[in-house]
Write an enzyme that holds these catalytic residues in place. Sequence first.
Site, PDB file in Angstrom:
ATOM      1  N   SER A 169      11.180  -1.508  20.883  1.00  0.00           N
ATOM      2  CA  SER A 169      11.905  -3.330  20.397  1.00  0.00           C
ATOM      3  C   SER A 169      13.513  -2.685  21.369  1.00  0.00           C
ATOM      4  O   SER A 169      13.972  -2.513  22.066  1.00  0.00           O
ATOM      5  CB  SER A 169      12.283  -2.847  18.939  1.00  0.00           C
ATOM      6  OG  SER A 169      13.308  -4.095  18.681  1.00  0.00           O
ATOM      7  N   TYR A 182      16.909  -0.202  11.052  1.00  0.00           N
ATOM      8  CA  TYR A 182      15.999  -0.559  12.055  1.00  0.00           C
ATOM      9  C   TYR A 182      16.140  -0.161  13.928  1.00  0.00           C
ATOM     10  O   TYR A 182      15.632   1.054  14.589  1.00  0.00           O
ATOM     11  CB  TYR A 182      15.418  -1.682  11.879  1.00  0.00           C
ATOM     12  CG  TYR A 182      13.555  -2.321  13.112  1.00  0.00           C
ATOM     13  CD1 TYR A 182      12.558  -1.702  12.243  1.00  0.00           C
ATOM     14  CD2 TYR A 182      14.697  -2.878  14.132  1.00  0.00           C
ATOM     15  CE1 TYR A 182      11.530  -2.696  13.138  1.00  0.00           C
ATOM     16  CE2 TYR A 182      13.342  -3.302  15.194  1.00  0.00           C
ATOM     17  CZ  TYR A 182      12.003  -3.384  14.369  1.00  0.00           C
ATOM     18  OH  TYR A 182      11.034  -3.966  15.983  1.00  0.00           O
TER      19      TYR A 182
HETATM   20  P1  NAP Z   1       2.584  -6.253  11.610  1.00  0.00           P
HETATM   21  O1  NAP Z   1       2.311  -7.138  11.412  1.00  0.00           O
HETATM   22  O2  NAP Z   1       4.339  -5.668  10.404  1.00  0.00           O
HETATM   23  O3  NAP Z   1       2.802  -4.896  11.718  1.00  0.00           O
HETATM   24  C1  NAP Z   1       2.911  -3.863  11.125  1.00  0.00           C
HETATM   25  C2  NAP Z   1       1.974  -2.943  11.017  1.00  0.00           C
HETATM   26  O4  NAP Z   1       2.670  -1.146  10.130  1.00  0.00           O
HETATM   27  C3  NAP Z   1       1.043  -3.251   9.809  1.00  0.00           C
HETATM   28  O5  NAP Z   1      -0.513  -2.805  10.843  1.00  0.00           O
HETATM   29  C4  NAP Z   1       1.124  -1.834   8.841  1.00  0.00           C
HETATM   30  O6  NAP Z   1       0.303  -1.593   8.339  1.00  0.00           O
HETATM   31  C5  NAP Z   1       1.072  -0.453   9.701  1.00  0.00           C
HETATM   32  N1  NAP Z   1       2.652   0.388   8.822  1.00  0.00           N
HETATM   33  C6  NAP Z   1       3.631   0.596   7.969  1.00  0.00           C
HETATM   34  N2  NAP Z   1       3.712   1.436   8.167  1.00  0.00           N
HETATM   35  C7  NAP Z   1       2.558   1.917   7.757  1.00  0.00           C
HETATM   36  C8  NAP Z   1       2.894   3.632   8.048  1.00  0.00           C
HETATM   37  N3  NAP Z   1       3.827   3.906   6.878  1.00  0.00           N
HETATM   38  N4  NAP Z   1       1.708   3.961   8.210  1.00  0.00           N
HETATM   39  C9  NAP Z   1       0.321   3.556   9.278  1.00  0.00           C
HETATM   40  N5  NAP Z   1       0.950   2.719   9.397  1.00  0.00           N
HETATM   41  C10 NAP Z   1       1.616   1.302   9.173  1.00  0.00           C
HETATM   42  O7  NAP Z   1       4.584  -6.254  12.088  1.00  0.00           O
HETATM   43  P2  NAP Z   1       4.498  -6.021  14.326  1.00  0.00           P
HETATM   44  O8  NAP Z   1       5.679  -7.122  14.415  1.00  0.00           O
HETATM   45  O9  NAP Z   1       3.176  -6.487  14.530  1.00  0.00           O
HETATM   46  O10 NAP Z   1       5.460  -4.624  13.886  1.00  0.00           O
HETATM   47  C11 NAP Z   1       4.880  -4.148  14.923  1.00  0.00           C
HETATM   48  C12 NAP Z   1       5.453  -2.913  15.855  1.00  0.00           C
HETATM   49  O11 NAP Z   1       6.290  -4.036  16.601  1.00  0.00           O
HETATM   50  C13 NAP Z   1       6.357  -2.002  14.882  1.00  0.00           C
HETATM   51  O12 NAP Z   1       6.695  -1.222  15.545  1.00  0.00           O
HETATM   52  C14 NAP Z   1       7.809  -2.495  15.193  1.00  0.00           C
HETATM   53  O13 NAP Z   1       8.718  -2.564  15.203  1.00  0.00           O
HETATM   54  C15 NAP Z   1       7.539  -3.182  16.610  1.00  0.00           C
HETATM   55  N6  NAP Z   1       8.835  -5.170  16.807  1.00  0.00           N
HETATM   56  C16 NAP Z   1       7.986  -6.250  16.874  1.00  0.00           C
HETATM   57  C17 NAP Z   1       7.977  -7.381  17.364  1.00  0.00           C
HETATM   58  C18 NAP Z   1       7.955  -8.145  16.693  1.00  0.00           C
HETATM   59  O14 NAP Z   1       8.901  -9.493  17.171  1.00  0.00           O
HETATM   60  N7  NAP Z   1       7.258  -8.905  15.765  1.00  0.00           N
HETATM   61  C19 NAP Z   1       9.286  -7.305  18.158  1.00  0.00           C
HETATM   62  C20 NAP Z   1       9.522  -6.147  18.129  1.00  0.00           C
HETATM   63  C21 NAP Z   1       9.357  -4.816  17.858  1.00  0.00           C
HETATM   64  P3  NAP Z   1      -0.417  -2.006   6.898  1.00  0.00           P
HETATM   65  O15 NAP Z   1      -1.138  -3.159   7.347  1.00  0.00           O
HETATM   66  O16 NAP Z   1      -1.950  -1.090   6.382  1.00  0.00           O
HETATM   67  O17 NAP Z   1       0.770  -1.731   6.376  1.00  0.00           O
END
Ligand code: NAP
Length: 284
Positions: A169, A182
């Site tokens: 991130s 985080y």
């Molecule tokens: P998201 O749509 O909420 O997706 C999160 C994913 O993580 C879901 O598939 C969830 O699965 C999975 N997850 C959560 N806990 C888990 C566990 N214990 N074991 C296995 N899977 C688990 O969020 P996202 O934005 O796509 O985030 C994905 C990554 O990108 C994260 O690492 C986040 O920090 C990073 N990121 C996101 C942003 C942003 O702006 N969106 C920015 C920077 C970094 P379930 O649905 O089955 O719970």
Amino acid sequence: MTTPVASSHTAGPALPPLPALLTGQTAIVTGGNSGIGAAVALALAQAGANVAINYVVGDDAANNLAAQLTGLGILAKAYKADVSSEDQVAAMFASVIADFGTVDILVANAGLQRDAAFTQMTLAQWNTVLGINLTGQFLCAREAVKEFLRRGVVPERSRAAGKIICMSSVHQVIPWAGHVNYATSKGGIHMMMESLAQELAPQRIRVNAIAPGAIRTPINTEAWSTQEAYDRLMTLVPYGRIGEPEDIGQVAAWLASDHADYVVGTTIFVDGGMTLYPGFATNG
Ligand code: NAP
């Protein structure tokens, strides 16, 4: 500060997929049923990879995505496992290797937030975020590397013995009040990724990271779902639009491919310029 163009600037029509640079390779995408992970899974599949979609809660989303990807002519299957559990991660890798034959690519993407002002932050909130975001990547990377070393380079598939992409991130470098757990997890990913890359490069294993900025996913709905929130967000994004999950998917597919074979131990910021200190755009 210049006036942001807000929601008038969008990502535009869908891009054509990259060429099939990953044909015959197998990828595990953790947290692959939602948001960024789902877009990465799709981009890897469009590039020809077979995809194991990891998730922990959302069975329907994972199974539906697996069916969609199978329709592209590759193998895809959903695997339920909590990435913070050593036993579940080991069992998931054993199942994927049994089903697909091997693993060539890991996208360690699963992550979440448990936000609180620092003095209100519970140990459970701290441990959950560090356990999933950081330890989860360690556990998955360790299993992937064991398989990469066992199998070695298969030149017909890739110049590397394996590729790991850590989803970091912008908060690996931008401090984030109210989100200390985080930001700490992402800072940890940064140094874990670089140390791993240094240790494993001689074995032809490439470890890199992607650091997204603000991407439109369920993790941060409150930051983009109202016009007021979106406009506030845009003051942090020089490029003037929110990122879409596809913006990350395309970079991940390229980074996993041999077109990025000399990219080792690097973090690619995909953030519309968020890390460019936008507050200084009008001379500070
Ligand atoms: P998201 O749509 O909420 O997706 C999160 C994913 O993580 C879901 O598939 C969830 O699965 C999975 N997850 C959560 N806990 C888990 C566990 N214990 N074991 C296995 N899977 C688990 O969020 P996202 O934005 O796509 O985030 C994905 C990554 O990108 C994260 O690492 C986040 O920090 C990073 N990121 C996101 C942003 C942003 O702006 N969106 C920015 C920077 C970094 P379930 O649905 O089955 O719970």
